[in-house]
Design a protein around this motif. Structure first.
Motif, short mmCIF file in Angstrom:
data_model
loop_
_atom_site.label_atom_id
_atom_site.label_comp_id
_atom_site.label_asym_id
_atom_site.label_seq_id
_atom_site.Cartn_x
_atom_site.Cartn_y
_atom_site.Cartn_z
N LYS A 173 1.00 -1.05 0.04
CA LYS A 173 0.20 -0.01 0.13
C LYS A 173 0.74 1.30 -0.05
O LYS A 173 1.75 1.32 0.87
CB LYS A 173 -0.74 0.07 1.20
CG LYS A 173 -1.67 1.11 1.26
CD LYS A 173 -2.72 0.95 2.46
CE LYS A 173 -3.78 2.29 2.33
NZ LYS A 173 -4.72 2.25 3.69
N GLY A 174 0.57 2.28 -0.91
CA GLY A 174 1.19 3.46 -1.01
C GLY A 174 2.74 3.30 -1.72
O GLY A 174 3.43 4.16 -1.81
N SER A 175 2.90 2.22 -2.14
CA SER A 175 4.11 1.90 -2.97
C SER A 175 4.07 2.79 -4.39
O SER A 175 2.95 2.85 -4.90
CB SER A 175 4.42 0.48 -3.33
OG SER A 175 5.64 0.26 -3.90
N ALA A 176 5.18 3.21 -4.76
CA ALA A 176 5.13 3.87 -6.03
C ALA A 176 4.93 3.05 -7.07
O ALA A 176 5.40 1.68 -7.11
CB ALA A 176 6.40 4.65 -6.27
N ASP A 177 4.16 3.15 -8.19
CA ASP A 177 3.84 2.28 -9.29
C ASP A 177 5.18 2.13 -10.44
O ASP A 177 6.11 3.09 -10.01
CB ASP A 177 2.77 2.65 -10.00
CG ASP A 177 2.93 3.67 -11.00
OD1 ASP A 177 3.96 4.15 -11.34
OD2 ASP A 177 1.70 4.12 -11.44
N ARG A 178 5.02 1.01 -10.97
CA ARG A 178 6.32 0.74 -11.72
C ARG A 178 6.89 1.83 -12.55
O ARG A 178 8.01 2.13 -12.63
CB ARG A 178 5.83 -0.45 -12.48
CG ARG A 178 6.99 -0.87 -13.35
CD ARG A 178 6.34 -2.26 -13.99
NE ARG A 178 7.31 -2.83 -15.17
CZ ARG A 178 7.52 -2.64 -16.21
NH1 ARG A 178 6.68 -1.63 -16.74
NH2 ARG A 178 8.24 -3.16 -17.21
N GLN A 179 6.08 2.35 -13.30
CA GLN A 179 6.15 3.55 -14.17
C GLN A 179 6.96 4.77 -13.40
O GLN A 179 7.82 5.47 -14.12
CB GLN A 179 5.04 4.01 -14.90
CG GLN A 179 5.34 4.66 -16.10
CD GLN A 179 6.46 3.85 -17.44
OE1 GLN A 179 6.32 2.80 -17.57
NE2 GLN A 179 7.49 4.40 -17.59
N GLN A 180 6.22 5.03 -12.52
CA GLN A 180 6.65 6.17 -11.48
C GLN A 180 8.07 5.79 -11.16
O GLN A 180 9.17 6.77 -11.19
CB GLN A 180 6.23 6.49 -10.18
CG GLN A 180 5.06 6.94 -10.52
CD GLN A 180 4.06 7.14 -9.13
OE1 GLN A 180 3.92 6.11 -8.46
NE2 GLN A 180 3.83 8.18 -8.35
N VAL A 181 8.60 4.68 -11.05
CA VAL A 181 9.92 4.43 -10.42
C VAL A 181 10.98 4.54 -11.55
O VAL A 181 12.00 5.10 -11.54
CB VAL A 181 10.04 2.76 -9.97
CG1 VAL A 181 11.34 2.39 -9.67
CG2 VAL A 181 9.20 3.02 -8.33
N VAL A 182 10.51 3.79 -12.81
CA VAL A 182 11.19 3.92 -13.96
C VAL A 182 11.64 5.44 -14.46
O VAL A 182 12.74 5.59 -14.68
CB VAL A 182 10.43 3.13 -15.20
CG1 VAL A 182 11.37 3.28 -16.21
CG2 VAL A 182 10.64 1.69 -14.77
N ASP A 183 10.53 6.38 -14.52
CA ASP A 183 10.54 7.63 -14.96
C ASP A 183 11.51 8.22 -13.97
O ASP A 183 12.65 9.15 -14.43
CB ASP A 183 9.38 8.33 -15.06
CG ASP A 183 8.52 7.70 -16.22
OD1 ASP A 183 8.81 7.06 -17.00
OD2 ASP A 183 7.35 7.90 -16.04
N ALA A 184 11.45 8.23 -12.63
CA ALA A 184 12.37 8.61 -11.62
C ALA A 184 13.84 8.31 -11.98
O ALA A 184 14.83 9.27 -11.71
CB ALA A 184 11.84 8.59 -10.34
N VAL A 185 14.08 7.40 -12.20
CA VAL A 185 15.36 6.77 -12.36
C VAL A 185 15.97 7.38 -13.38
O VAL A 185 17.17 8.15 -13.36
CB VAL A 185 15.62 5.23 -12.33
CG1 VAL A 185 16.96 4.76 -12.97
CG2 VAL A 185 15.23 4.47 -10.94
N VAL A 186 15.51 7.31 -14.67
CA VAL A 186 15.92 7.74 -15.84
C VAL A 186 15.90 9.30 -15.55
O VAL A 186 17.19 9.74 -15.99
CB VAL A 186 14.94 7.57 -16.98
CG1 VAL A 186 15.42 8.38 -18.22
CG2 VAL A 186 15.01 5.93 -17.17
N ARG A 187 15.10 10.03 -15.18
CA ARG A 187 15.22 11.47 -14.90
C ARG A 187 16.26 12.01 -13.80
O ARG A 187 17.32 12.93 -14.30
CB ARG A 187 14.01 11.98 -14.39
CG ARG A 187 13.69 13.62 -14.51
CD ARG A 187 12.26 14.09 -14.13
NE ARG A 187 11.57 13.53 -13.21
CZ ARG A 187 10.69 12.47 -12.95
NH1 ARG A 187 10.40 12.01 -14.32
NH2 ARG A 187 10.15 11.97 -11.90
N LEU A 188 16.51 11.30 -12.98
CA LEU A 188 17.41 11.81 -11.86
C LEU A 188 18.85 11.28 -12.82
O LEU A 188 19.63 12.08 -12.62
CB LEU A 188 17.33 10.90 -10.65
CG LEU A 188 16.05 11.27 -9.77
CD1 LEU A 188 15.93 10.48 -8.64
CD2 LEU A 188 16.40 12.76 -9.29
#
Length: 195
Positions: A173-188
């Protein structure tokens, strides 16, 4: 006619159980008795599917490695500007890690105590080296910062991606979804690396 529990296990479902136990107890700390108990079947039933514990480890880390090396053969990883190829590999590495979470977790935890573990570590180094070559080429092309050592940048990039296994829980519950994590990794990563 009633099926025995042994008949309900497939090599893949037995592998999933074994990976869970290996990740929980550590490969060295797991006995065939532990695997038997977790699967709810006898040790002889396990031996019906595999030669032993190391074969299960080999299949598990092989699955993770196949997923990672498959990325390097994708069309987007093979053509175009190096920085775009590197971004694709970074994105897909994070995706594969999350899609194959238990298997990649196990791969990242092997320590080289067995032949299979040494093989897996060598293959991981090979993958890292191929990504480092892409990073080096993107830097030489002027698309990535030249003031950050390539080896350091590679380690930091993989450190960020590999840390996902420590906290990402897709069903929590409250975990970031897969796409949010991927986008954040690439962006950062690429906001910090691009020129």
């Amino acid at each position: 006619m009633t099926m025995s529990k042994r008949d309900t296990y497939t090599p893949d479902s037995l592998l999933a159980v074994a990976v869970g136990v290996f990740n929980e107890r550590g490969y060295d700390g797991t006995s065939m008795e532990d695997l038997s108990r977790a699967a709810g079947i006898s040790k002889s039933s396990i031996y019906h599917h595999v030669r032993g514990k190391e074969e299960l480890l080999n299949r598990a880390v092989g699955r993770a490695l196949d997923g990672l090396f498959g990325i390097l053969d994708e069309p987007e990883a093979l053509s175009g500007r190096e920085v775009g190829r590197l971004e694709h590999v970074t994105r897909r590495t994070a995706e594969v890690l999350m899609d194959e979470l238990p298997y990649v977790t196990l791969l990242l935890r092997v320590r080289g105590n067995t032949r299979t573990e040494r093989w897996a570590m060598e293959r991981r180094r090979e993958f890292d080296q191929r990504v480092a070559e892409l990073l080096r080429a993107a830097t030489a092309a002027g698309d990535l910062r030249a003031d950050v050592d390539v080896r350091l940048a590679t380690r930091l990039l993989f450190g960020m991606i590999n840390s996902i296994v420590e906290w990402y829980r897709p069903d929590a519950k409250g975990s970031a979804d897969r796409q949010q994590v991927v986008d954040a990794v690439v962006r950062l990563a690429f906001d910090g690396l691009r020129t």
